[in-house]
Write a protein that holds these residues in place. Structure first.
Motif, PDB file in Angstrom:
ATOM      1  N   ILE A  23       0.832  -1.200   0.000  1.00  0.00           N
ATOM      2  CA  ILE A  23       0.000   0.000   0.000  1.00  0.00           C
ATOM      3  C   ILE A  23       0.867   1.250   0.000  1.00  0.00           C
ATOM      4  O   ILE A  23       0.651   2.178  -0.788  1.00  0.00           O
ATOM      5  N   GLU A  24       1.861   1.286   0.874  1.00  0.00           N
ATOM      6  CA  GLU A  24       2.738   2.472   0.963  1.00  0.00           C
ATOM      7  C   GLU A  24       3.506   2.692  -0.337  1.00  0.00           C
ATOM      8  O   GLU A  24       3.646   3.829  -0.793  1.00  0.00           O
ATOM      9  N   THR A  25       3.979   1.611  -0.950  1.00  0.00           N
ATOM     10  CA  THR A  25       4.710   1.734  -2.218  1.00  0.00           C
ATOM     11  C   THR A  25       3.799   2.285  -3.308  1.00  0.00           C
ATOM     12  O   THR A  25       4.172   3.202  -4.053  1.00  0.00           O
ATOM     13  N   LEU A  26       2.589   1.738  -3.401  1.00  0.00           N
ATOM     14  CA  LEU A  26       1.656   2.213  -4.424  1.00  0.00           C
ATOM     15  C   LEU A  26       1.193   3.645  -4.160  1.00  0.00           C
ATOM     16  O   LEU A  26       0.927   4.396  -5.099  1.00  0.00           O
ATOM     17  N   LYS A  27       1.120   4.038  -2.898  1.00  0.00           N
ATOM     18  CA  LYS A  27       0.768   5.430  -2.581  1.00  0.00           C
ATOM     19  C   LYS A  27       1.841   6.393  -3.079  1.00  0.00           C
ATOM     20  O   LYS A  27       1.525   7.504  -3.516  1.00  0.00           O
ATOM     21  N   ILE A  28       3.095   5.980  -3.036  1.00  0.00           N
ATOM     22  CA  ILE A  28       4.188   6.812  -3.565  1.00  0.00           C
ATOM     23  C   ILE A  28       3.977   7.033  -5.062  1.00  0.00           C
ATOM     24  O   ILE A  28       4.064   8.154  -5.558  1.00  0.00           O
ATOM     25  N   PHE A  29       3.682   5.941  -5.791  1.00  0.00           N
ATOM     26  CA  PHE A  29       3.394   6.068  -7.220  1.00  0.00           C
ATOM     27  C   PHE A  29       2.147   6.925  -7.445  1.00  0.00           C
ATOM     28  O   PHE A  29       2.118   7.768  -8.335  1.00  0.00           O
ATOM     29  N   LYS A  30       1.114   6.688  -6.626  1.00  0.00           N
ATOM     30  CA  LYS A  30      -0.143   7.431  -6.764  1.00  0.00           C
ATOM     31  C   LYS A  30       0.098   8.932  -6.640  1.00  0.00           C
ATOM     32  O   LYS A  30      -0.401   9.723  -7.449  1.00  0.00           O
ATOM     33  N   ASN A  31       0.867   9.327  -5.649  1.00  0.00           N
ATOM     34  CA  ASN A  31       1.166  10.747  -5.449  1.00  0.00           C
ATOM     35  C   ASN A  31       2.010  11.314  -6.585  1.00  0.00           C
ATOM     36  O   ASN A  31       1.803  12.443  -7.019  1.00  0.00           O
ATOM     37  N   ARG A  32       2.954  10.536  -7.063  1.00  0.00           N
ATOM     38  CA  ARG A  32       3.832  10.992  -8.145  1.00  0.00           C
ATOM     39  C   ARG A  32       3.061  11.212  -9.440  1.00  0.00           C
ATOM     40  O   ARG A  32       3.330  12.148 -10.188  1.00  0.00           O
ATOM     41  N   PHE A  33       2.089  10.320  -9.720  1.00  0.00           N
ATOM     42  CA  PHE A  33       1.383  10.382 -11.000  1.00  0.00           C
ATOM     43  C   PHE A  33      -0.058  10.871 -10.876  1.00  0.00           C
ATOM     44  O   PHE A  33      -0.784  10.874 -11.866  1.00  0.00           O
ATOM     45  N   ASN A  34      -0.461  11.276  -9.658  1.00  0.00           N
ATOM     46  CA  ASN A  34      -1.766  11.882  -9.426  1.00  0.00           C
ATOM     47  C   ASN A  34      -2.930  10.974  -9.832  1.00  0.00           C
ATOM     48  O   ASN A  34      -3.876  11.404 -10.492  1.00  0.00           O
ATOM     49  N   TRP A  35      -2.869   9.696  -9.447  1.00  0.00           N
ATOM     50  CA  TRP A  35      -3.956   8.771  -9.750  1.00  0.00           C
ATOM     51  C   TRP A  35      -5.144   9.045  -8.849  1.00  0.00           C
ATOM     52  O   TRP A  35      -5.001   9.462  -7.719  1.00  0.00           O
ATOM     53  N   PHE A  36      -6.320   8.725  -9.357  1.00  0.00           N
ATOM     54  CA  PHE A  36      -7.538   8.884  -8.573  1.00  0.00           C
ATOM     55  C   PHE A  36      -7.941   7.604  -7.860  1.00  0.00           C
ATOM     56  O   PHE A  36      -8.721   7.646  -6.924  1.00  0.00           O
ATOM     57  N   LEU A  37      -7.458   6.475  -8.285  1.00  0.00           N
ATOM     58  CA  LEU A  37      -7.846   5.192  -7.702  1.00  0.00           C
ATOM     59  C   LEU A  37      -7.401   5.093  -6.243  1.00  0.00           C
ATOM     60  O   LEU A  37      -6.278   5.467  -5.900  1.00  0.00           O
ATOM     61  N   ASP A  38      -8.262   4.596  -5.396  1.00  0.00           N
ATOM     62  CA  ASP A  38      -7.947   4.383  -3.980  1.00  0.00           C
ATOM     63  C   ASP A  38      -7.175   3.073  -3.856  1.00  0.00           C
ATOM     64  O   ASP A  38      -7.774   1.999  -3.724  1.00  0.00           O
ATOM     65  N   VAL A  39      -5.850   3.148  -3.924  1.00  0.00           N
ATOM     66  CA  VAL A  39      -5.025   1.933  -3.907  1.00  0.00           C
ATOM     67  C   VAL A  39      -5.133   1.188  -2.583  1.00  0.00           C
ATOM     68  O   VAL A  39      -5.071  -0.045  -2.560  1.00  0.00           O
TER      69      VAL A  39
END
Length: 163
Positions: free
Chosen positions: A35-51
């Motif tokens: 979860i923490e790893t994917l949140k880093i990607f999410k923040n970097r690429f501004n995804w809307f999906l709730d990982v």
């Protein structure tokens, strides 16, 4: 002399029961890392999906994150356990390195079609481990879109299907 060491403590009634407790703790710890790893990607690429919800509410063995060109950017430990391929080997490759002679061309065409349409989908495919062993893999792929509604990455949740 006082001994300064930590010991593993728990309600030790039976090693089998306690080992199940430790296994559950390990699984939860690994999910938290994912979860923490994917949140880093999410923040970097501004995804809307709730990982976090995605990881928490779904069962999977392996996670595979690719960019839109389908080049692998990250895999979890479950990927290595399921396929036999280490993290470093997978990075930069396309997931098709897992396919072989018994992988259905029809399934591959279906997957290509879903990817072109940019939709969430589930599919089953025959893949191959590093040792050459064939296995049936259920994949669920989520397109990850940025703030401009453009797909930047794809996240695959995978698990082996045993018959």
């Amino acid at each position: 002399m006082k001994k300064n060491s930590q010991t593993l403590q728990g309600p030790l009634k039976c090693w089998d029961i306690y080992s199940m407790h430790l296994e559950k703790q390990t699984t939860n710890f690994n999910k938290q890392i994912e979860i923490e790893t994917l949140k880093i990607f999410k923040n970097r690429f501004n995804w809307f999906l709730d990982v976090e919800a995605l990881i928490t509410n779904n069962q999977f063995e392996a996670l595979v994150l690719t960019n839109f060109k389908q080049e692998i950017q990250w895999v979890n430990k479950g990927f290595t356990k399921m396929t036999g391929y280490p993290f470093k080997y997978a990075i930069g490759k396309k997931p098709d390195f897992l396919q072989g002679k018994n992988t259905s061309p029809t399934t591959l065409n279906n997957i290509r079609d879903y990817l072109k349409r940019g939709v969430h989908f589930k599919e089953s495919i025959v893949n191959y481990r590093k040792n050459g062993e064939m296995y049936n893999c259920s994949i669920e792929i989520y397109p990850l879109k940025d703030g401009n509604n453009i797909i930047t990455h794809l996240l695959a949740l995978e698990k082996e299907v045993r018959f």
